[in-house]
Motif scaffolding. Structure first.
Motif, PDB file in Angstrom:
ATOM      1  N   VAL A  67       0.077  -7.889  18.865  1.00 16.68           N
ATOM      2  CA  VAL A  67       1.494  -8.203  18.639  1.00 16.68           C
ATOM      3  C   VAL A  67       1.794  -9.696  18.588  1.00 16.68           C
ATOM      4  O   VAL A  67       2.768 -10.094  17.967  1.00 16.68           O
ATOM      5  CB  VAL A  67       2.412  -7.554  19.696  1.00 16.68           C
ATOM      6  N   PRO A 114       5.201 -10.185  12.888  1.00 11.58           N
ATOM      7  CA  PRO A 114       6.643 -10.171  12.614  1.00 11.58           C
ATOM      8  C   PRO A 114       7.371  -9.087  13.385  1.00 11.58           C
ATOM      9  O   PRO A 114       6.764  -8.087  13.774  1.00 11.58           O
ATOM     10  CB  PRO A 114       6.705  -9.878  11.112  1.00 11.58           C
ATOM     11  N   HIS A 148       2.060   3.984  16.963  1.00  9.22           N
ATOM     12  CA  HIS A 148       1.003   4.665  17.704  1.00  9.22           C
ATOM     13  C   HIS A 148       0.583   3.959  18.982  1.00  9.22           C
ATOM     14  O   HIS A 148      -0.114   4.546  19.813  1.00  9.22           O
ATOM     15  CB  HIS A 148      -0.210   4.909  16.800  1.00  9.22           C
ATOM     16  N   PHE A 198      13.471  -7.840  21.428  1.00  8.94           N
ATOM     17  CA  PHE A 198      12.866  -9.150  21.198  1.00  8.94           C
ATOM     18  C   PHE A 198      13.923 -10.204  20.898  1.00  8.94           C
ATOM     19  O   PHE A 198      13.759 -11.374  21.219  1.00  8.94           O
ATOM     20  CB  PHE A 198      11.899  -9.087  20.013  1.00  8.94           C
TER      21      PHE A 198
HETATM   22  C1  LIG Z   1      10.924  -4.350  16.232  1.00  9.91           C
HETATM   23  S1  LIG Z   1       9.793  -3.214  15.444  1.00  9.91           S
HETATM   24  C2  LIG Z   1      10.548  -2.990  13.868  1.00  9.91           C
HETATM   25  C3  LIG Z   1       9.763  -2.040  13.029  1.00  9.91           C
HETATM   26  C4  LIG Z   1      10.528  -1.449  11.874  1.00  9.91           C
HETATM   27  N1  LIG Z   1      10.937  -2.445  10.915  1.00  9.91           N
HETATM   28  C5  LIG Z   1      11.720  -0.664  12.389  1.00  9.91           C
HETATM   29  O1  LIG Z   1      12.829  -1.206  12.371  1.00  9.91           O
HETATM   30  O2  LIG Z   1      11.532   0.488  12.790  1.00  9.91           O
HETATM   31  C6  LIG Z   1       8.435  -4.250  15.013  1.00  9.91           C
HETATM   32  C7  LIG Z   1       7.563  -4.476  16.216  1.00  9.91           C
HETATM   33  O3  LIG Z   1       7.017  -3.239  16.608  1.00  9.91           O
HETATM   34  C8  LIG Z   1       5.744  -3.428  17.183  1.00  9.91           C
HETATM   35  N2  LIG Z   1       4.837  -2.561  16.457  1.00  9.91           N
HETATM   36  C9  LIG Z   1       4.506  -2.602  15.146  1.00  9.91           C
HETATM   37  N3  LIG Z   1       3.649  -1.627  14.842  1.00  9.91           N
HETATM   38  C10 LIG Z   1       3.447  -0.921  15.977  1.00  9.91           C
HETATM   39  C11 LIG Z   1       2.665   0.232  16.311  1.00  9.91           C
HETATM   40  N4  LIG Z   1       1.926   0.858  15.404  1.00  9.91           N
HETATM   41  N5  LIG Z   1       2.704   0.678  17.592  1.00  9.91           N
HETATM   42  C12 LIG Z   1       3.460   0.060  18.515  1.00  9.91           C
HETATM   43  N6  LIG Z   1       4.221  -1.043  18.263  1.00  9.91           N
HETATM   44  C13 LIG Z   1       4.207  -1.525  17.010  1.00  9.91           C
HETATM   45  C14 LIG Z   1       5.395  -4.913  17.043  1.00  9.91           C
HETATM   46  O4  LIG Z   1       5.693  -5.542  18.266  1.00  9.91           O
HETATM   47  C15 LIG Z   1       6.369  -5.369  15.954  1.00  9.91           C
HETATM   48  O5  LIG Z   1       6.696  -6.731  16.110  1.00  9.91           O
END
Ligand SMILES: C[S@@+](CC[C@H](N)C(=O)[O-])C[C@H]1O[C@@H](n2cnc3c(N)ncnc32)[C@H](O)[C@@H]1O
Length: 159
Positions: A18, A22, A61, A73
């Motif tokens: 992480v 982004p 996941h 965040f």
């Molecule tokens: C704030 S979420 C936003 C994701 C998407 N745009 C949404 O709005 O559903 C993005 C964050 O989720 C986390 N993240 C991304 N992929 C992930 C995964 N497969 N499992 C757990 N956390 C994840 C990371 O910290 C990333 O910065």
């Protein structure tokens, strides 16, 4: 009732942890990715290439526990999880609107990705502005912090 979905593919990105990744597709550091759709679903991609942007729906996941309140965040104050896009949701479903670059067989090349490498893909939908109500928009608590969206990085909170 229990709902069980099986992944239709995997999202490959350069983000293996992480740090520095982004928090949304509009971040400065969102980048390219390859959406590998499992070969048995290749026919479902027909005619998708005509769209410039697609929604990816996927399973967070690496989330280990859900929360009802979360300090996202972008803020230092807690909010109800449904008023945020934080991953640690009761159903850890992610939604990203990304740019469609090209499709080669069962591989969909995209840009503006904000997900971890190897994230299981649940669905793809074309973005159609005419299908969305994009007027009279209010963005709640995010109005106060929206200038940070492009530059904010996650910490290690998976929730
Ligand atoms: C704030 S979420 C936003 C994701 C998407 N745009 C949404 O709005 O559903 C993005 C964050 O989720 C986390 N993240 C991304 N992929 C992930 C995964 N497969 N499992 C757990 N956390 C994840 C990371 O910290 C990333 O910065």
């Amino acid at each position: 009732m229990e709902v069980i979905y099986r992944p239709i593919g995997v999202i490959h990105t350069s983000f293996n942890s992480v740090e520095e990744m982004p928090i949304q597709p509009t971040s400065d550091v969102s980048g390219p990715g390859v959406v590998e759709v499992f070969p048995e679903f290749t026919d479902a991609l027909r005619d998708l290439e005509g769209f410039s942007h697609i929604y990816l729906l996927y399973h967070f996941h690496k989330v280990r526990q859900s929360q009802l309140m979360v300090t996202p965040f972008l803020d230092s104050k807690p909010h109800g999880i449904f008023a945020t896009r934080a991953p640690s949701r009761p159903n850890p479903l992610g939604l990203s609107l990304v740019k469609l670059v090209r499709i080669e067989n069962h591989l969909v090349y995209v840009d503006g990705v904000d997900v971890l490498n190897e994230t299981p893909l649940l669905d793809i939908k074309p973005y159609v502005p005419e299908f969305e109500h994009t007027h009279d928009i209010r963005i709640g608590w995010l109005e106060q912090v929206k200038d940070k969206i492009r530059s904010q990085r996650p910490d290690d909170r998976f929730g």
